[in-house]
Design an enzyme around this catalytic site. Structure first.
Site, PDB file in Angstrom:
ATOM      1  N   LYS A 118       0.836  -1.205   0.000  1.00 21.82           N
ATOM      2  CA  LYS A 118       0.000   0.000   0.000  1.00 21.82           C
ATOM      3  C   LYS A 118       0.864   1.244   0.000  1.00 21.82           C
ATOM      4  CE  LYS A 118      -3.718  -0.528   2.466  1.00 21.82           C
ATOM      5  NZ  LYS A 118      -4.308  -0.768   3.803  1.00 21.82           N
ATOM      6  N   ARG A 136      -3.184   3.367   8.553  1.00 22.99           N
ATOM      7  CA  ARG A 136      -3.504   2.190   7.738  1.00 22.99           C
ATOM      8  C   ARG A 136      -2.367   1.181   7.754  1.00 22.99           C
ATOM      9  NH1 ARG A 136      -4.721   4.573   1.879  1.00 22.99           N
ATOM     10  NH2 ARG A 136      -6.001   2.685   1.718  1.00 22.99           N
ATOM     11  N   GLY A 170      -8.255  -7.300   4.397  1.00 19.97           N
ATOM     12  CA  GLY A 170      -9.052  -7.224   5.617  1.00 19.97           C
ATOM     13  C   GLY A 170      -8.437  -7.894   6.831  1.00 19.97           C
ATOM     14  N   MET A 192      -5.641  -7.012   8.412  1.00 21.69           N
ATOM     15  CA  MET A 192      -4.925  -6.117   9.297  1.00 21.69           C
ATOM     16  C   MET A 192      -5.808  -4.906   9.556  1.00 21.69           C
ATOM     17  SD  MET A 192      -1.663  -7.519   8.962  1.00 21.69           S
ATOM     18  CE  MET A 192      -0.868  -6.008   9.291  1.00 21.69           C
ATOM     19  N   ARG A 200      -3.523  -1.553  -6.362  1.00 14.86           N
ATOM     20  CA  ARG A 200      -2.714  -2.761  -6.244  1.00 14.86           C
ATOM     21  C   ARG A 200      -3.116  -3.698  -7.375  1.00 14.86           C
ATOM     22  NH1 ARG A 200      -5.891  -4.621  -0.848  1.00 14.86           N
ATOM     23  NH2 ARG A 200      -7.867  -5.026  -1.836  1.00 14.86           N
ATOM     24  N   HIS A 214     -15.960  -8.847   1.355  1.00 16.40           N
ATOM     25  CA  HIS A 214     -14.893  -9.693   1.886  1.00 16.40           C
ATOM     26  C   HIS A 214     -14.970 -11.114   1.340  1.00 16.40           C
ATOM     27  CE1 HIS A 214     -13.189 -12.408   4.999  1.00 16.40           C
ATOM     28  NE2 HIS A 214     -12.189 -11.561   4.895  1.00 16.40           N
ATOM     29  N   ARG A 229       0.007 -48.502 -19.026  1.00 23.01           N
ATOM     30  CA  ARG A 229       0.176 -49.710 -18.210  1.00 23.01           C
ATOM     31  C   ARG A 229      -0.554 -50.848 -18.890  1.00 23.01           C
ATOM     32  NH1 ARG A 229      -1.241 -45.425 -14.895  1.00 23.01           N
ATOM     33  NH2 ARG A 229       0.270 -44.927 -13.253  1.00 23.01           N
ATOM     34  N   ARG A 270       4.401 -50.072 -21.158  1.00 22.50           N
ATOM     35  CA  ARG A 270       5.186 -50.753 -20.129  1.00 22.50           C
ATOM     36  C   ARG A 270       4.802 -52.226 -20.062  1.00 22.50           C
ATOM     37  NH1 ARG A 270       4.678 -48.904 -13.980  1.00 22.50           N
ATOM     38  NH2 ARG A 270       2.675 -49.960 -14.159  1.00 22.50           N
ATOM     39  N   GLU A 287      13.545 -46.464 -11.711  1.00 19.70           N
ATOM     40  CA  GLU A 287      12.775 -46.329 -10.481  1.00 19.70           C
ATOM     41  C   GLU A 287      13.515 -46.915  -9.286  1.00 19.70           C
ATOM     42  OE1 GLU A 287       9.050 -48.418 -11.050  1.00 19.70           O
ATOM     43  OE2 GLU A 287       9.977 -49.747 -12.500  1.00 19.70           O
ATOM     44  N   SER A 289      12.507 -43.522 -18.490  1.00 18.42           N
ATOM     45  CA  SER A 289      11.338 -42.831 -17.953  1.00 18.42           C
ATOM     46  C   SER A 289      11.392 -42.988 -16.445  1.00 18.42           C
ATOM     47  CB  SER A 289      10.052 -43.446 -18.509  1.00 18.42           C
ATOM     48  OG  SER A 289       8.950 -42.873 -17.858  1.00 18.42           O
ATOM     49  N   GLY A 326      10.273 -43.414 -12.950  1.00 18.39           N
ATOM     50  CA  GLY A 326       9.100 -43.843 -12.185  1.00 18.39           C
ATOM     51  C   GLY A 326       9.305 -43.333 -10.765  1.00 18.39           C
ATOM     52  N   THR A 327       8.889 -42.088 -10.541  1.00 15.12           N
ATOM     53  CA  THR A 327       9.269 -41.447  -9.276  1.00 15.12           C
ATOM     54  C   THR A 327       8.419 -41.906  -8.098  1.00 15.12           C
ATOM     55  OG1 THR A 327       7.987 -39.560 -10.030  1.00 15.12           O
ATOM     56  CG2 THR A 327      10.380 -39.421 -10.237  1.00 15.12           C
ATOM     57  N   ASN A 328       7.325 -42.619  -8.352  1.00 15.25           N
ATOM     58  CA  ASN A 328       6.585 -43.170  -7.208  1.00 15.25           C
ATOM     59  C   ASN A 328       7.438 -44.232  -6.513  1.00 15.25           C
ATOM     60  OD1 ASN A 328       4.547 -41.635  -8.234  1.00 15.25           O
ATOM     61  ND2 ASN A 328       3.316 -43.341  -8.977  1.00 15.25           N
ATOM     62  N   ASP A 329       7.847 -45.210  -7.302  1.00 20.63           N
ATOM     63  CA  ASP A 329       8.678 -46.269  -6.731  1.00 20.63           C
ATOM     64  C   ASP A 329      10.015 -45.732  -6.273  1.00 20.63           C
ATOM     65  OD1 ASP A 329       7.568 -48.865  -6.444  1.00 20.63           O
ATOM     66  OD2 ASP A 329       7.266 -48.928  -8.609  1.00 20.63           O
ATOM     67  N   CYS A 387       7.154 -40.374 -15.509  1.00 17.36           N
ATOM     68  CA  CYS A 387       5.785 -40.860 -15.647  1.00 17.36           C
ATOM     69  C   CYS A 387       5.126 -41.084 -14.289  1.00 17.36           C
ATOM     70  CB  CYS A 387       5.745 -42.141 -16.469  1.00 17.36           C
ATOM     71  SG  CYS A 387       6.621 -43.496 -15.666  1.00 17.36           S
ATOM     72  N   TYR A 400      10.446 -34.598 -21.560  1.00 20.41           N
ATOM     73  CA  TYR A 400       8.996 -34.490 -21.413  1.00 20.41           C
ATOM     74  C   TYR A 400       8.579 -34.886 -19.994  1.00 20.41           C
ATOM     75  CZ  TYR A 400       8.820 -39.552 -21.537  1.00 20.41           C
ATOM     76  OH  TYR A 400       8.997 -40.865 -21.227  1.00 20.41           O
TER      77      TYR A 400
END
Ligand code: ADP
Ligand code: MG
Ligand code: MG
Length: 916
Positions: A29, A102, A111, A113, A369, A487, A595, A651, A778, A797, A799-802, A864, A884
């Protein structure tokens, strides 16, 4: 004496010590007030004032809530400047200067403050002001506002007093005023006469003395310092803290304090106050949009006390269409305001949210703003501003957050269904999309119920910053009062939450916790459904559906802009042709993970699958696989065709075999009968397949290595499908992916099998097509030995879960037991299965990429895992040089945006480095 450090920055009339770039220091402000007042291209009519820096706020908290020695003198000097610019003196009985005090943090916290208006009005200065303005009513109106705000903000909140709900001093004073209005049958505050206001002020002061045990301060200086202190105190007020938590605003930022000469919108019918946006924040239309009230001050518009009037034709709604617009009522001032807002937007090169006040036909700017906007508006303004030449494509990409884009992908009420149902009420469409939930009537209930796993809609007369926690927990918000700048509307817009405000045909009974709309009564816990795009409220739980994205021209245009900026490709995870087609429509450039396991579950094939698993001899197994081949081929034909011209990663079988066998006794018996073997024999075989830790068991390439005939069958199905399509002139690009590889030898083993089949099939069918054989990375060991693996594998590729599971040693299926504690105690910053752990897992990824490309420079690399749809993780993938990311079909648009933002961010940091 003090350090001589500058803590106070003046602004006013074409001059300012600060400017718009100093947000961290002057707060948003303060910086923008300085910019509006002082920038040579703006020099707008801003009432003069000064800003006390955020640094002082931190000093205040670090030094036991005391100010440094030089502070008094700096404030006094700055006040002198304001006095000389206005020709009035603060505390002068004859012609008093009044100021507002202010708050204003770096980032706007709507709102959250505190602000106090009309500071400097005392018994001593009242009569002078009356003489000067010849308007007793106005003076007592200003005084009663000061008393209400000051007692609340300075005498109660800043003192840490926590009254029971609804028993705060402000509420008490409001009910005194309401009682009088009721007695006189007034419908509006503006009907109160001078003497009524005067007597209200006296009653207010008495009540304050009684409730708070203190006298209302009658010294201008005392009021000023009380106000300054209270603003700093409000930084650590309960609701500010909870808002910061939700929004991730650091506690160390602090707030600035702005002290500014008052201008009065409550001086009768030639005065007014309002809030406006340079474009419509609800849909992004390039039309000046806003609301105002004649004879009103400060927060009246936002608080929804009276229904505000539209500032022009394009701001009209169902609720205010009969009120006189500013454009009609004060055409000259409207024109001036219109020109100013245009200049502001050009200057800031973004949509602005402005506050203005008209005092006796003179216009003042009180705030500007960057305007909060919902998803559709964010996209439209970004696209339009590129077209208008106001911003670059790179800027446009950064103007829309993934969450805002996500809003457009949000559900709607099933259109056919909605047509047949009548809304029980209509209000203003403040937050688009649809939501359904059980009605609750307090913020605490909303939070509590949501905590217990219930979906709720918070229904309120109007919301205030105290309700924020409940608003956050609710699926949607419905208020009876308030306009598009109230608000509730502001907060919902910021979050992209479904919201309807100003729904004045509902009557809320807070005691009974219910509301009525016409003849319908909705009790606490009853389901309601909101259409926040139209403003319709429905009784009951209606079915919600996903929106039609294809016909949204603005969205397509925006995503095209993203595509022109990004370098990362976006693929999708899809197992079925239908999903592949959806993803393609959303812009997917191939399949990153198809899959194959679900392909074995269909009722027509599960039997053959089970036969294959139970088979004891190679002959039996081969026979069962023969049965499966045509099914698999069909599936691959479908999916390759749907993704014609794009790469499709398929896969090979990944899960352990026993996942395909029935668990229940009766089903087992059935299976034994079907297979024509005794139950005992089946059970023995199942016993053999049983594993203690299947996640780390006989799965992935381990299956293909012990049962090469499975790999052979799958490879044959893929390549025969490809060959048949090529013969029909369909362009195909299959990529066969071997899962759960940890060593080069595993990869080599499977590679050779697949390669042989590929050559065989091409030869037999007399066709050629491009294909790749690669692997999932993975297992941590695979990342560590990626150079070796890439000597064989043609693509990676992740496999970031495993990989997350194996790097942390957390079982993904069991993390629910401790993750909440870990997040609460800040052991982990976030769920590593949702956002890539860049510090740990990220190292493996980066290492694997570097090593892989060291032996195969053109190695194609992507991701993936679930992370492929998470904006933060996508940015990471771009930074480490992947080709990718692959995500679920509905996340593809978000991935396109996140990838574009990653490009822009990287470019920015590179440019910054080059400059250094
Ligand atoms: P918030 O951040 O909650 O909007 P503000 O500090 O902007 O709080 O002030 C609240 C209201 O008071 C706004 O409507 C603002 O325009 C009005 N206001 C603030 N200072 C002045 C002033 N000096 N003269 C007239 N109105 C003011
Ligand atoms: Mg404001
Ligand atoms: Mg896996």
């Amino acid at each position: 004496m003090g350090s001589g450090k500058k803590y106070v920055y003046s602004f006013g009339e074409g001059n300012a010590e600060g400017d718009g770039s100093m947000k961290n220091f002057l707060g948003g402000k303060g910086a923008n007030l300085a910019e509006m007042a002082g920038h040579p291209k703006l020099r707008l009519p801003v009432p003069p004032g000064f800003t006390i820096t955020t640094e002082m706020c931190m000093y205040y908290y670090r030094n036991n809530k005391k100010f440094p020695a030089e502070m008094k003198a700096q404030v006094a000097a700055a006040m002198k400047k304001v006095e000389s610019l206005t020709g009035k003196r603060f505390g002068d009985p004859a012609d008093p200067l009044l100021v507002s005090v202010r708050s204003g943090a770096r980032r706007s916290m709507p709102g959250m403050m505190e602000t106090v208006l009309n500071v400097g009005l005392t018994e001593k200065t009242i009569s002078g002001l009356i003489k000067k303005t010849r308007d007793e009513r106005f003076v007592f109106d200003a005084y009663r506002r000061l008393i209400m705000m000051y007692s609340d903000v300075v005498m109660e909140k800043a003192e840490g007093i926590e009254p029971a709900e609804g028993a705060g001093i402000r509420r008490q004073l409001e009910s005194i005023m309401d009682a009088l209005k009721k007695k006189r049958a007034y419908t509006s505050d503006t009907q109160l006469t001078a003497s009524e206001l005067k007597s209200l002020c006296a009653q207010f002061k008495e009540r304050i003395q009684k409730v708070l045990g203190k006298q209302f301060p009658d010294e201008a200086e005392e009021q000023l310092w009380g106000g300054i202190r209270a603003v700093f105190q409000s930084w650590n007020g309960k609701r500010a803290i909870s808002y910061r938590k939700i929004e991730g605003i650091p506690d160390e930022w602090g707030t600035a304090v702005n002290v500014q000469a008052m201008v009065f919108g409550n001086m009768g019918s030639t005065s007014a106050t309002g809030v406006a946006f340079t474009r419509n924040p609800g849909n992004g239309e390039n039309k000046f949009y806003g609301e105002y009230l004649v004879n009103a001050q400060g927060e009246d518009v936002v608080a929804g006390i009276r229904t505000p009037a539209p500032i022009n034709e394009s701001s009209k709604s169902e609720h205010n269409k009969n009120l006189t617009s500013l454009e009609k009522g004060m055409p000259k001032l409207y024109k001036q305001l219109f020109d100013i807002q245009k200049r502001l937007e050009q200057h800031y090169r973004d949509m602005q949210d402005i506050e203005f006040t008209i005092e006796n036909e003179k216009l003042y700017m009180l705030q500007t703003r960057v305007g909060k906007r919902n998803g559709p508006a964010a996209i439209r303004t970004a696209v339009d501003m590129v077209k208008e030449g106001l911003i670059t494509k790179e800027e446009a990409v950064m103007r829309v957050t993934p969450a805002q884009l996500d809003e457009l992908l949000h559900p709607m009420i099933e259109p056919a269904n909605e047509k047949t149902i009548k809304p029980i009420a209509k209000g203003l469409p403040a937050g688009p999309g649809a939501a359904t939930g059980m009605a609750v009537f307090t913020a605490n209930d909303a939070e509590q119920w949501a905590h217990n796993g219930k979906q709720v809609v918070l229904v309120r007369e109007e919301t205030s910053p105290e309700d924020v926690h409940g608003m956050h927990s609710a699926q949607a918000i419905l208020t009876a009062k308030g306009g598009m700048t109230s608000h509730a509307a502001l907060v919902a817009r910021g979050w992209g939450k479904c919201c309807i405000v100003g729904c004045n045909t509902i009557h809320i009974d807070e005691e009974k916790e219910q509301f009525s709309a016409g003849t319908t009564v909705v009790k606490e816990g009853d389901w309601i459904t909101l259409n926040g795009t139209k403003g319709n409220v429905y009784a009951g739980q209606l079915t919600l559906v996903q929106p039609d994205l294809k016909s949204n021209a603005e969205l397509s245009a925006f995503l095209k802009i993203c595509d022109s900026v990004r370098t990362l490709d976006i693929r999708t995870n899809a197992d079925r042709p239908e999903d592949a087609a959806i993803a393609r429509d959303f812009g997917a450039q191939g399949i990153g993970l198809c899959r194959t396991e679900h392909m074995f579950f269909g009722p027509d094939r599960i039997k053959s699958m089970r036969k294959m698993i139970i088979a004891e001899t190679l002959e039996d197994r081969k026979r069962a696989l023969e049965e499966l081949l045509p099914y698999q081929k069909e599936d691959f034909i479908g999916i390759l065709k749907a993704m014609e011209g794009f790469p499709v990663i398929i896969r090979l079988l990944d899960p352990p075999l026993h996942e395909f066998l029935p668990q229940e006794e009766s089903k087992k018996k059935e299976l034994a009968d079907e297979l024509g073997i005794p139950l005992e024999k089946l059970e023995v075989r199942m016993q053999k397949l049983h594993e203690l830790n299947p996640m780390l068991g006989h799965r992935g390439c381990r299956l293909g290595i012990t049962y090469p005939e499975i790999t052979r069958m799958q490879a044959r199905a893929i390549f025969e499908a490809a060959a048949e399509l090529v013969l029909k002139k369909v362009k195909v690009h299959p990529e066969v992916m071997v899962p759960v590889v940890g060593t080069q030898t595993e990869m080599r083993n499977q590679y050779d099998i697949i390669k042989t089949i590929a050559e065989e099939v091409q030869k037999a069918k007399g066709v050629k097509f491009p294909y790749l054989i690669g692997t999932m990375i993975e297992i941590p060991r695979a990342a560590l030995t990626a150079d070796k693996i890439a000597e064989v594998a043609e693509f990676f590729s992740y496999g970031t879960n495993d990989m997350t599971q194996m790097t942390f040693g957390y079982s993904r299926d069991d993390i629910g037991g401790f993750l909440p504690d870990y997040l609460e105690k800040k052991i982990l910053p976030s769920d590593p299965f949702q956002t890539i752990d860049q510090e740990g897992v990220g190292q493996l990824i980066a290492l694997g990429i570097a090593k892989g490309r060291s032996t195969r420079p053109d190695l194609e690399i992507g991701i993936c895992g679930e992370h492929g749809g998470d904006p933060e993780s996508i940015k990471f993938c771009h930074k480490v040089g992947m080709n990718y990311v692959s995500c679920s079909p509905f996340r593809v648009p978000i991935a396109r945006l996140a990838a574009a933002q990653a490009s822009v961010e990287i470019k920015k940091t590179k440019d910054a480095k080059r400059k250094k």
